[in-house]
Motif scaffolding. Structure first.
Motif, PDB file in Angstrom:
ATOM      1  N   MET A   1     -38.761 -43.105  -1.817  1.00 60.14           N
ATOM      2  CA  MET A   1     -37.704 -43.700  -1.299  1.00 60.14           C
ATOM      3  C   MET A   1     -36.273 -43.175  -2.069  1.00 60.14           C
ATOM      4  N   ALA A   2     -35.465 -42.626  -1.107  1.00 64.27           N
ATOM      5  CA  ALA A   2     -34.178 -42.195  -1.974  1.00 64.27           C
ATOM      6  C   ALA A   2     -33.274 -43.660  -2.539  1.00 64.27           C
ATOM      7  N   ARG A   3     -32.961 -43.237  -3.711  1.00 57.99           N
ATOM      8  CA  ARG A   3     -32.117 -44.526  -4.366  1.00 57.99           C
ATOM      9  C   ARG A   3     -30.932 -44.013  -4.503  1.00 57.99           C
ATOM     10  N   ALA A   4     -29.855 -44.872  -4.200  1.00 59.82           N
ATOM     11  CA  ALA A   4     -28.485 -44.925  -4.506  1.00 59.82           C
ATOM     12  C   ALA A   4     -28.245 -46.263  -5.170  1.00 59.82           C
ATOM     13  N   ASP A   5     -27.103 -46.622  -5.980  1.00 60.18           N
ATOM     14  CA  ASP A   5     -26.856 -47.673  -6.507  1.00 60.18           C
ATOM     15  C   ASP A   5     -26.552 -48.820  -5.474  1.00 60.18           C
ATOM     16  N   PRO A   6     -27.517 -49.760  -5.438  1.00 56.18           N
ATOM     17  CA  PRO A   6     -27.558 -50.928  -4.446  1.00 56.18           C
ATOM     18  C   PRO A   6     -26.137 -51.627  -4.385  1.00 56.18           C
ATOM     19  N   LEU A   7     -25.534 -52.038  -3.463  1.00 59.41           N
ATOM     20  CA  LEU A   7     -24.342 -52.635  -3.350  1.00 59.41           C
ATOM     21  C   LEU A   7     -24.801 -54.365  -3.365  1.00 59.41           C
ATOM     22  N   PRO A   8     -24.265 -54.843  -4.368  1.00 58.42           N
ATOM     23  CA  PRO A   8     -24.614 -56.388  -4.665  1.00 58.42           C
ATOM     24  C   PRO A   8     -23.584 -57.111  -3.512  1.00 58.42           C
ATOM     25  N   ASN A  34     -28.669 -51.158  -0.094  1.00 60.15           N
ATOM     26  CA  ASN A  34     -28.849 -49.704  -0.469  1.00 60.15           C
ATOM     27  C   ASN A  34     -28.993 -48.676   0.619  1.00 60.15           C
ATOM     28  N   SER A  35     -27.653 -48.355   1.075  1.00 59.03           N
ATOM     29  CA  SER A  35     -27.425 -47.279   2.010  1.00 59.03           C
ATOM     30  C   SER A  35     -28.115 -46.035   1.386  1.00 59.03           C
ATOM     31  N   VAL A  36     -28.860 -45.435   2.255  1.00 56.42           N
ATOM     32  CA  VAL A  36     -29.349 -43.934   1.915  1.00 56.42           C
ATOM     33  C   VAL A  36     -29.307 -42.939   3.064  1.00 56.42           C
ATOM     34  N   PHE A  49     -31.784 -49.840   2.714  1.00 57.51           N
ATOM     35  CA  PHE A  49     -33.162 -50.880   2.433  1.00 57.51           C
ATOM     36  C   PHE A  49     -32.176 -51.942   1.791  1.00 57.51           C
ATOM     37  N   VAL A  50     -32.683 -53.111   2.181  1.00 55.43           N
ATOM     38  CA  VAL A  50     -32.166 -54.477   1.782  1.00 55.43           C
ATOM     39  C   VAL A  50     -32.917 -55.549   1.037  1.00 55.43           C
ATOM     40  N   THR A  51     -32.445 -56.239   0.033  1.00 58.61           N
ATOM     41  CA  THR A  51     -33.055 -57.191  -0.713  1.00 58.61           C
ATOM     42  C   THR A  51     -32.342 -58.547  -0.684  1.00 58.61           C
ATOM     43  N   GLY A  52     -32.945 -59.574  -0.642  1.00 61.09           N
ATOM     44  CA  GLY A  52     -32.371 -60.846  -0.875  1.00 61.09           C
ATOM     45  C   GLY A  52     -33.189 -62.235  -0.794  1.00 61.09           C
ATOM     46  N   LYS A  53     -32.641 -63.287  -1.168  1.00 61.39           N
ATOM     47  CA  LYS A  53     -33.529 -64.597  -0.910  1.00 61.39           C
ATOM     48  C   LYS A  53     -32.736 -65.483  -0.300  1.00 61.39           C
ATOM     49  N   ALA A  54     -33.398 -66.322   0.664  1.00 62.86           N
ATOM     50  CA  ALA A  54     -32.770 -67.420   1.339  1.00 62.86           C
ATOM     51  C   ALA A  54     -33.702 -68.454   1.002  1.00 62.86           C
ATOM     52  N   VAL A 153     -34.206 -50.908   7.082  1.00 62.08           N
ATOM     53  CA  VAL A 153     -33.261 -51.460   8.229  1.00 62.08           C
ATOM     54  C   VAL A 153     -32.765 -49.998   8.561  1.00 62.08           C
ATOM     55  N   LYS A 154     -32.591 -49.888  10.075  1.00 68.27           N
ATOM     56  CA  LYS A 154     -31.777 -48.716  10.543  1.00 68.27           C
ATOM     57  C   LYS A 154     -31.269 -48.999  11.985  1.00 68.27           C
ATOM     58  N   VAL A 155     -30.298 -48.020  11.973  1.00 73.43           N
ATOM     59  CA  VAL A 155     -29.446 -48.304  13.398  1.00 73.43           C
ATOM     60  C   VAL A 155     -29.400 -46.779  14.043  1.00 73.43           C
TER      61      VAL A 155
END
Length: 190
Positions: A1-8, A34-36, A49-54, A153-155
């Motif tokens: 998976m390509a990595r960028a700096d994830p945006l908080p 994390n947009s790639v 790619f998205v990360t989070g907690k609900a 995630v993709k559009v």
């Protein structure tokens, strides 16, 4: 998976008191986007790619018992211009020899010619907003949580900007009423 700096994404909590005395809360924390570069290498697809907690919490002492509860977490994806209807490219050609003579210059009126014509058609539709579910959990007791790590995630078929926003919903059911609380993260670009 390509990595960028994830945006908080900033944490958010929403709460409300129900008519039958419960205090209901929904929160989103630890969110990153994390947009790639997309795998298709096309200008009309966005990928990330998205990360989070609900989390959900039911507090207080209501007058009616909570029969059931549900926690849902997901994303809302906004596409500026919908290109899903596609387009078409057409053309026509006319080739031949021009045998005419008007008496002035033979070389201007006799010889091969080509007439080329073409057209391009793109079906542009108003933008769309789509909900994408990332998780659903039945609440057992007064709390619950869903944690998502690097969900894809993709559009596709989108011209222009793509926006992304986390959401969570907490719903409870009592003999007296049904209640829900919804929380939304900031709108960012994918």
């Amino acid at each position: 998976m390509a990595r960028a700096d994830p945006l908080p994404v900033e944490d958010v909590t929403q709460s409300a008191d129900t008519d039958d005395g419960w205090h209901l809360s929904a929160s989103l924390t630890r969110m990153t986007i994390n947009s790639v570069p997309n795998m298709a290498a096309t200008a009309f697809t966005r990928e990330g790619f998205v990360t989070g907690k609900a989390a959900a919490a039911i507090d207080g002492s209501g007058t009616s018992a909570v029969n059931s509860g549900t926690l849902v977490v997901g994303l809302q994806l906004g596409c500026q211009i919908d290109l899903s209807e596609g387009g078409s490219i057409g053309g026509d050609a006319d080739l031949g020899v021009s045998p005419g003579f008007n008496g002035t210059n033979l070389f201007n009126d006799v010889g091969p010619y080509a007439d080329l014509g073409g057209n391009v058609s793109i079906n542009l539709l108003p933008g769309t907003i789509t909900n994408v579910g990332l998780g659903k959990k039945a609440l057992k007791g007064r709390t619950g949580e869903i944690v998502v790590h690097d969900a894809h995630v993709k559009v596709d078929a989108c011209g222009g900007a793509v926006s992304i926003r986390f959401f969570t919903s907490v719903m409870i059911d009592t003999d007296k009423s049904d209640d829900s609380v919804n929380a939304y993260g900031d709108i960012l670009s994918l």
